[in-house]
Design a protein around this motif. Structure first.
Motif, PDB file in Angstrom:
ATOM      1  N   GLY A  80      19.085   2.889  35.057  1.00 28.96           N
ATOM      2  CA  GLY A  80      17.769   3.534  34.983  1.00 28.96           C
ATOM      3  C   GLY A  80      17.043   3.207  33.697  1.00 28.96           C
ATOM      4  N   VAL A  81      17.780   3.163  32.596  1.00 27.91           N
ATOM      5  CA  VAL A  81      17.176   2.801  31.307  1.00 27.91           C
ATOM      6  C   VAL A  81      16.660   1.359  31.355  1.00 27.91           C
ATOM      7  N   LYS A  82      17.468   0.444  31.916  1.00 32.78           N
ATOM      8  CA  LYS A  82      17.030  -0.948  32.042  1.00 32.78           C
ATOM      9  C   LYS A  82      15.758  -1.035  32.873  1.00 32.78           C
ATOM     10  N   ALA A  83      15.728  -0.305  33.985  1.00 29.15           N
ATOM     11  CA  ALA A  83      14.553  -0.333  34.860  1.00 29.15           C
ATOM     12  C   ALA A  83      13.333   0.222  34.130  1.00 29.15           C
ATOM     13  N   ALA A  84      13.518   1.305  33.396  1.00 24.41           N
ATOM     14  CA  ALA A  84      12.400   1.901  32.655  1.00 24.41           C
ATOM     15  C   ALA A  84      11.872   0.949  31.588  1.00 24.41           C
ATOM     16  N   MET A  85      12.776   0.243  30.917  1.00 24.01           N
ATOM     17  CA  MET A  85      12.344  -0.705  29.882  1.00 24.01           C
ATOM     18  C   MET A  85      11.556  -1.869  30.500  1.00 24.01           C
ATOM     19  N   GLU A  86      12.027  -2.359  31.644  1.00 32.78           N
ATOM     20  CA  GLU A  86      11.297  -3.441  32.319  1.00 32.78           C
ATOM     21  C   GLU A  86       9.942  -2.960  32.811  1.00 32.78           C
ATOM     22  N   LEU A  87       9.908  -1.758  33.365  1.00 36.34           N
ATOM     23  CA  LEU A  87       8.642  -1.202  33.847  1.00 36.34           C
ATOM     24  C   LEU A  87       7.675  -1.013  32.681  1.00 36.34           C
ATOM     25  N   ASP A  88       8.204  -0.559  31.549  1.00 36.07           N
ATOM     26  CA  ASP A  88       7.364  -0.372  30.369  1.00 36.07           C
ATOM     27  C   ASP A  88       6.735  -1.693  29.931  1.00 36.07           C
ATOM     28  N   SER A 101       0.466 -15.730  33.455  1.00 39.87           N
ATOM     29  CA  SER A 101       0.271 -16.606  34.607  1.00 39.87           C
ATOM     30  C   SER A 101       0.890 -15.934  35.825  1.00 39.87           C
ATOM     31  N   LYS A 102       0.582 -16.429  36.996  1.00 37.05           N
ATOM     32  CA  LYS A 102       1.170 -15.881  38.223  1.00 37.05           C
ATOM     33  C   LYS A 102       2.691 -16.014  38.174  1.00 37.05           C
ATOM     34  N   GLN A 103       3.152 -17.145  37.667  1.00 35.42           N
ATOM     35  CA  GLN A 103       4.592 -17.377  37.602  1.00 35.42           C
ATOM     36  C   GLN A 103       5.270 -16.370  36.676  1.00 35.42           C
ATOM     37  N   GLU A 104       4.704 -16.166  35.476  1.00 37.14           N
ATOM     38  CA  GLU A 104       5.300 -15.215  34.531  1.00 37.14           C
ATOM     39  C   GLU A 104       5.312 -13.801  35.109  1.00 37.14           C
ATOM     40  N   ALA A 105       4.226 -13.418  35.738  1.00 36.93           N
ATOM     41  CA  ALA A 105       4.144 -12.084  36.336  1.00 36.93           C
ATOM     42  C   ALA A 105       5.164 -11.944  37.456  1.00 36.93           C
ATOM     43  N   PHE A 106       5.283 -12.979  38.273  1.00 41.78           N
ATOM     44  CA  PHE A 106       6.230 -12.951  39.374  1.00 41.78           C
ATOM     45  C   PHE A 106       7.663 -12.837  38.850  1.00 41.78           C
ATOM     46  N   GLU A 107       7.987 -13.611  37.806  1.00 45.71           N
ATOM     47  CA  GLU A 107       9.330 -13.538  37.230  1.00 45.71           C
ATOM     48  C   GLU A 107       9.616 -12.154  36.657  1.00 45.71           C
ATOM     49  N   ARG A 108       8.634 -11.546  36.019  1.00 48.89           N
ATOM     50  CA  ARG A 108       8.789 -10.192  35.478  1.00 48.89           C
ATOM     51  C   ARG A 108       9.061  -9.200  36.605  1.00 48.89           C
ATOM     52  N   ILE A 115      16.733  -5.306  38.843  1.00 49.98           N
ATOM     53  CA  ILE A 115      17.287  -4.123  38.187  1.00 49.98           C
ATOM     54  C   ILE A 115      17.352  -2.968  39.174  1.00 49.98           C
ATOM     55  N   LEU A 116      16.275  -2.769  39.923  1.00 48.28           N
ATOM     56  CA  LEU A 116      16.267  -1.691  40.911  1.00 48.28           C
ATOM     57  C   LEU A 116      17.353  -1.889  41.965  1.00 48.28           C
ATOM     58  N   ASN A 117      17.594  -3.138  42.339  1.00 50.23           N
ATOM     59  CA  ASN A 117      18.632  -3.452  43.328  1.00 50.23           C
ATOM     60  C   ASN A 117      20.029  -3.423  42.731  1.00 50.23           C
TER      61      ASN A 117
END
Length: 145
Positions: A80-88, A101-108, A115-117
């Motif tokens: 959950g902490v990892k997911a929250a950090m990525e979401l942040d 870029s679209k690619q960077e956003a997609f990779e993020r 992480i959610l999975n």
């Protein structure tokens, strides 16, 4: 990915070590250490005839259940902490998401989904190969812009 079978296997390993008097590894985490030390105390009480075999079994069953449940909860918390950090990283005011870029956003977004999975650690931070075609299409789109 959180795996209760691995936690159960670790519980069995720690139980065997405690029963045989095998020292715990120096790098054991706190839940493993507490479980192991408590098992050592329990085995000692049984060997000194302070508690009966029935009482020892009863206490060991509860202790093992509590260990597995707490390890699972701790692993879920860390995910959950990892997911929250990525979401942040995606939604924080200082986020550069809008300028990506679209690619960077997609990779993020893929990292966040992994992480959610519970699969991010499986890929060691690399994007799964199943997404490589989509990433290639995004690169082609960006080249055409």
């Amino acid at each position: 990915m959180i795996d209760k079978q691995k936690i159960d296997a670790r519980a069995k390993q720690l139980n065997t070590m405690a029963a045989q008097g095998v020292p715990l590894e120096d790098n054991a985490d706190l839940p493993d250490t507490l479980y192991y030390k408590t098992l050592c105390l329990l085995y000692g009480e049984y060997r000194r005839h302070i508690i009966s075999v029935e009482e020892a079994r009863k206490q060991k069953l509860k202790l093992t259940k509590d260990y597995i449940d707490s390890k699972y909860a701790i692993d879920k918390y860390h995910d959950g902490v990892k997911a929250a950090m990525e979401l942040d990283k995606l939604i924080a005011p200082e986020s550069k998401f809008k300028g990506m870029s679209k690619q960077e956003a997609f990779e993020r977004l893929l990292r966040f989904q992994a992480i959610l999975n519970g699969t991010l650690s499986k890929y060691d931070g690399d994007m799964p190969s199943m997404y490589s075609r989509l990433l290639e299409e995004l690169r082609d789109d960006n080249d055409g812009d």
